[in-house]
Design a protein around this motif. Structure first.
Motif, mmCIF file in Angstrom:
data_model
loop_
_atom_site.group_PDB
_atom_site.id
_atom_site.type_symbol
_atom_site.label_atom_id
_atom_site.label_comp_id
_atom_site.label_asym_id
_atom_site.label_seq_id
_atom_site.Cartn_x
_atom_site.Cartn_y
_atom_site.Cartn_z
ATOM 1 N N UNK A 1 0.819 -1.207 0.000
ATOM 2 C CA UNK A 1 0.000 0.000 0.000
ATOM 3 C C UNK A 1 0.851 1.255 0.000
ATOM 4 N N UNK A 2 1.950 1.232 0.746
ATOM 5 C CA UNK A 2 2.862 2.380 0.775
ATOM 6 C C UNK A 2 3.433 2.628 -0.617
ATOM 7 N N UNK A 3 3.849 1.555 -1.296
ATOM 8 C CA UNK A 3 4.415 1.698 -2.643
ATOM 9 C C UNK A 3 3.383 2.275 -3.614
ATOM 10 N N UNK A 4 2.148 1.805 -3.516
ATOM 11 C CA UNK A 4 1.103 2.299 -4.400
ATOM 12 C C UNK A 4 0.874 3.792 -4.187
ATOM 13 N N UNK A 5 0.798 4.218 -2.927
ATOM 14 C CA UNK A 5 0.577 5.636 -2.625
ATOM 15 C C UNK A 5 1.750 6.495 -3.091
ATOM 16 N N UNK A 6 2.971 5.990 -2.902
ATOM 17 C CA UNK A 6 4.149 6.747 -3.334
ATOM 18 C C UNK A 6 4.170 6.921 -4.848
ATOM 19 N N UNK A 7 3.724 5.898 -5.574
ATOM 20 C CA UNK A 7 3.676 5.987 -7.038
ATOM 21 C C UNK A 7 2.584 6.945 -7.503
ATOM 22 N N UNK A 8 1.455 6.933 -6.787
ATOM 23 C CA UNK A 8 0.288 7.700 -7.244
ATOM 24 C C UNK A 8 0.366 9.174 -6.886
ATOM 25 N N UNK A 9 1.045 9.515 -5.784
ATOM 26 C CA UNK A 9 1.040 10.897 -5.295
ATOM 27 C C UNK A 9 2.332 11.599 -5.687
ATOM 28 N N UNK A 10 2.196 12.677 -6.454
ATOM 29 C CA UNK A 10 3.369 13.425 -6.899
ATOM 30 C C UNK A 10 3.643 14.640 -6.024
ATOM 31 N N UNK A 11 2.693 15.021 -5.191
ATOM 32 C CA UNK A 11 2.830 16.224 -4.372
ATOM 33 C C UNK A 11 3.555 15.919 -3.066
ATOM 34 N N UNK A 12 4.367 16.881 -2.606
ATOM 35 C CA UNK A 12 5.037 16.758 -1.305
ATOM 36 C C UNK A 12 4.112 17.156 -0.159
ATOM 37 N N UNK A 13 2.895 17.579 -0.503
ATOM 38 C CA UNK A 13 1.952 18.049 0.505
ATOM 39 C C UNK A 13 1.189 16.911 1.179
ATOM 40 N N UNK A 14 1.483 15.686 0.752
ATOM 41 C CA UNK A 14 0.809 14.524 1.345
ATOM 42 C C UNK A 14 1.804 13.695 2.140
ATOM 43 N N UNK A 15 1.442 13.396 3.380
ATOM 44 C CA UNK A 15 2.272 12.558 4.251
ATOM 45 C C UNK A 15 1.726 11.136 4.238
ATOM 46 N N UNK A 16 2.607 10.159 3.995
ATOM 47 C CA UNK A 16 2.199 8.751 3.932
ATOM 48 C C UNK A 16 2.695 8.025 5.174
ATOM 49 N N UNK A 17 1.795 7.361 5.880
ATOM 50 C CA UNK A 17 2.127 6.658 7.115
ATOM 51 C C UNK A 17 1.641 5.219 7.039
ATOM 52 N N UNK A 18 2.528 4.293 7.404
ATOM 53 C CA UNK A 18 2.100 2.896 7.499
ATOM 54 C C UNK A 18 1.654 2.631 8.935
ATOM 55 N N UNK A 19 0.414 2.193 9.076
ATOM 56 C CA UNK A 19 -0.158 1.955 10.401
ATOM 57 C C UNK A 19 0.472 0.723 11.039
ATOM 58 N N UNK A 20 0.767 0.827 12.325
ATOM 59 C CA UNK A 20 1.323 -0.290 13.090
ATOM 60 C C UNK A 20 0.278 -0.911 14.016
ATOM 61 N N UNK A 21 -0.949 -0.377 13.978
ATOM 62 C CA UNK A 21 -1.997 -0.867 14.868
ATOM 63 C C UNK A 21 -2.399 -2.289 14.507
ATOM 64 N N UNK A 22 -2.811 -3.054 15.508
ATOM 65 C CA UNK A 22 -3.290 -4.410 15.282
ATOM 66 C C UNK A 22 -4.770 -4.422 14.914
ATOM 67 N N UNK A 23 -5.438 -3.267 15.049
ATOM 68 C CA UNK A 23 -6.846 -3.160 14.674
ATOM 69 C C UNK A 23 -6.981 -2.944 13.173
ATOM 70 N N UNK A 24 -8.102 -3.377 12.565
ATOM 71 C CA UNK A 24 -8.328 -3.071 11.147
ATOM 72 C C UNK A 24 -8.233 -1.569 10.901
ATOM 73 N N UNK A 25 -7.710 -1.182 9.741
ATOM 74 C CA UNK A 25 -7.379 0.214 9.466
ATOM 75 C C UNK A 25 -8.585 1.145 9.595
ATOM 76 N N UNK A 26 -9.708 0.783 8.989
ATOM 77 C CA UNK A 26 -10.882 1.661 9.031
ATOM 78 C C UNK A 26 -11.452 1.741 10.446
ATOM 79 N N UNK A 27 -11.332 0.657 11.195
ATOM 80 C CA UNK A 27 -11.791 0.663 12.585
ATOM 81 C C UNK A 27 -10.872 1.548 13.424
ATOM 82 N N UNK A 28 -9.568 1.478 13.174
ATOM 83 C CA UNK A 28 -8.600 2.294 13.903
ATOM 84 C C UNK A 28 -8.912 3.786 13.745
ATOM 85 N N UNK A 29 -9.348 4.182 12.552
ATOM 86 C CA UNK A 29 -9.635 5.594 12.280
ATOM 87 C C UNK A 29 -11.116 5.930 12.444
ATOM 88 N N UNK A 30 -11.856 5.016 13.088
ATOM 89 C CA UNK A 30 -13.279 5.249 13.384
ATOM 90 C C UNK A 30 -14.058 5.633 12.129
#
Length: 497
Positions: A226-255
């Motif tokens: 997922x990180x590689x896909x986002x890095x390829x797709x986003x050309x702007x430096x205005x976006x920060x990409x973070x790989x989640x380390x949580x053990x919870x599902x991603x959408x649940x982690x972000x409510x």
């Protein structure tokens, strides 16, 4: 600040994009289920049906694809001349999927191959010159003259808005790059055995690219892929990409699950107390605008216009979010003024401006209904999220078995690191039957799992009741079954390598 969630870890991959705290895009892909639109295949013509003016092409999917004669180079370059064999049985053809398989129908394909860039679209197999609808007559005439001097007999081209002011030299250079990409496709064909995929595209990449241009925000994903896909797709430096380390599902982690549940609701409230009602039929989607609690502080005409403008903006968001397609009718609050109708139609066009899928705001009917058409690209949210309800024989819909299957997989994955070696899950009658038919496919992530048929409350059709030791949970389940009179139980053992 905008936010992107890319769950790219399991069999069901999900993308959500929020702008100003509101969900605008939700895209789902399941392994082995497409989408296929945009993919290029080397196919084999299996059947030619002159009575349908079409052929059926084997591209390696479950059903042969439908190829209309007019979507072939021989048809276009002959002007549809009668008596021409546009395709022949057994012939190998390079085809592009223009519509995914639907129900019992196979995909629809075209042998007119498109190679596109932000500046130009090159079409191999027909001859024409078209310009963006934003070009005036003089600009369109200029480009027709320029392009005709560079195009081959079997090439067509579309000049996009951002390229209208380019020079003839820039056109030649951009065209050469597209031709090189086409030649790359042809070289790949020589290396594969038909029927086979020649070139696939990643819809996630396309969506992220479109929605991150000129914006800023934060991206979260749960896998290195997922990180590689986002890095390829986003050309702007205005976006920060973070790989989640949580053990919870991603959408649940972000409510974010609550936002997903709202996507299939019939009623959508507007910020001023008015609301929208969504009705889905086999032929079209109908959206009704109601004033609801909004009475306004101005005279009636202004109140209606304010509500309709707000509704148009929200309808545009919901059309993209729900991936509605085909004929869409919007019943706005009655407007007698032609200028008011024009403002509402323009607001609708602006709301659909970020849409990757082609849509057309046709205009108002004599009855005051705003007509919209939108190309079908992949399933809508109802097909993805819901199933027909067996209790009411299809007159209602419930959370889909596949949706719950993938959600259960995410929950089990998140619990793989628990010390406890056993899980107890309750599932409602329909979902229990579904799991029983797929128990050999389920990954228990190193746990022994007991799934009991039982009544379930809440938004999901299953609930994880408890974790613990095997003997402890067996005793608790037996007591619950005796007390509630339930008998259905699945025992999923740890899979051995």
């Amino acid at each position: 600040m905008d936010k992107i969630l890319l769950d790219y870890q399991n069999q069901e991959k999900r993308l959500g994009i929020w702008k100003d705290g509101r969900l605008y895009v939700f895209h789902v892909e399941r392994d082995g289920e497409g989408p296929y639109a945009g993919n290029v295949y080397e196919g084999i013509v299996r059947e030619v049906v002159p009575g349908m003016n079409a052929a059926f092409v084997d591209i390696g999917l479950a059903k042969n694809a439908y190829l209309p004669f007019e979507e072939t180079p021989r048809y276009q370059l002959s002007g549809g001349k009668p008596g021409v064999a546009y395709v022949r049985q057994g012939e190998k053809l390079l085809v592009r999927v223009v519509r995914d398989p639907q129900g019992t129908k196979g995909a629809k394909v075209s042998a007119l191959i498109e190679i596109s860039s932000p500046d130009l679209v090159l079409i191999k197999g027909e001859h024409f010159v078209r310009t963006s609808k934003n070009a005036n007559r003089q600009t369109a005439s200029k480009w027709k003259s320029v392009a005709e001097t560079h195009l081959l007999e079997d090439e067509g081209v579309i000049i996009r808005t951002q390229f209208l002011e380019a020079s003839a030299e820039e056109f030649a250079a951009a065209l050469a790059k597209l031709r090189m990409r086409y030649e790359t496709l042809i070289r790949r064909v020589s290396e594969i055995k038909a029927p086979a995929l020649v070139s696939g595209h990643n819809r996630f990449t396309q969506i992220v690219q479109k929605w991150t241009v000129g914006t800023k925000g934060e991206c979260y994903t749960n896998s290195s892929e997922g990180v590689r896909l986002l890095e390829e797709a986003i050309s702007s430096d205005e976006w920060k990409i973070t790989r989640s380390k949580s053990k919870n599902p991603l959408f649940e982690e972000h409510k974010a699950e609550a936002d997903l549940e709202k996507m299939t609701k019939r009623m959508v409230w507007l910020s001023n107390g008015a609301y929208l009602l969504f009705e889905r039929t086999e032929a079209m989607h109908v959206i009704d605008v109601n004033t609801g609690k909004f009475t306004g502080k101005h005279e009636q005409r202004r109140t209606m216009l304010e509500t309709n403008l707000l509704a148009a903006k929200e309808v545009g968001r919901q059309v993209i979010l729900r991936n509605l397609s085909g004929i869409i009718l919007v019943d706005f609050i009655n407007m007698t003024s032609a200028s008011d109708r024009k403002k509402v139609a323009e607001e609708m066009e602006a709301a659909l401006g970020m849409d990757l899928t082609r849509s057309v705001v046709v205009g108002f009917t004599e009855l005051g209904l705003l007509q919209i058409t939108r190309k079908k690209e992949g399933p809508d949210v109802y097909e993805v999220m819901l199933d027909d309800c067996p209790r009411c024989h299809g007159t209602g819909q419930i959370q889909g078995n596949k949706v719950e299957w993938f959600e259960l997989s995410r929950q089990l994955d998140a619990m793989r690191y628990l010390i406890d070696d056993c899980l107890w899950i309750d599932a409602d009658e329909e979902f229990f039957a579904f799991l029983k038919g797929r128990e050999k496919e389920m990954d228990t992530y190193g746990k022994q799992v007991f799934i009991r048929q039982a009544a379930v409350e809440g938004s999901h059709r299953f609930v994880i009741r408890a974790t613990g030791a095997v003997i402890e949970l067996e005793e608790r389940i037996a007591r619950a079954a005796a007390a509630e009179g339930t008998a259905g139980l699945l025992r999923l053992m740890v899979k051995q390598d």
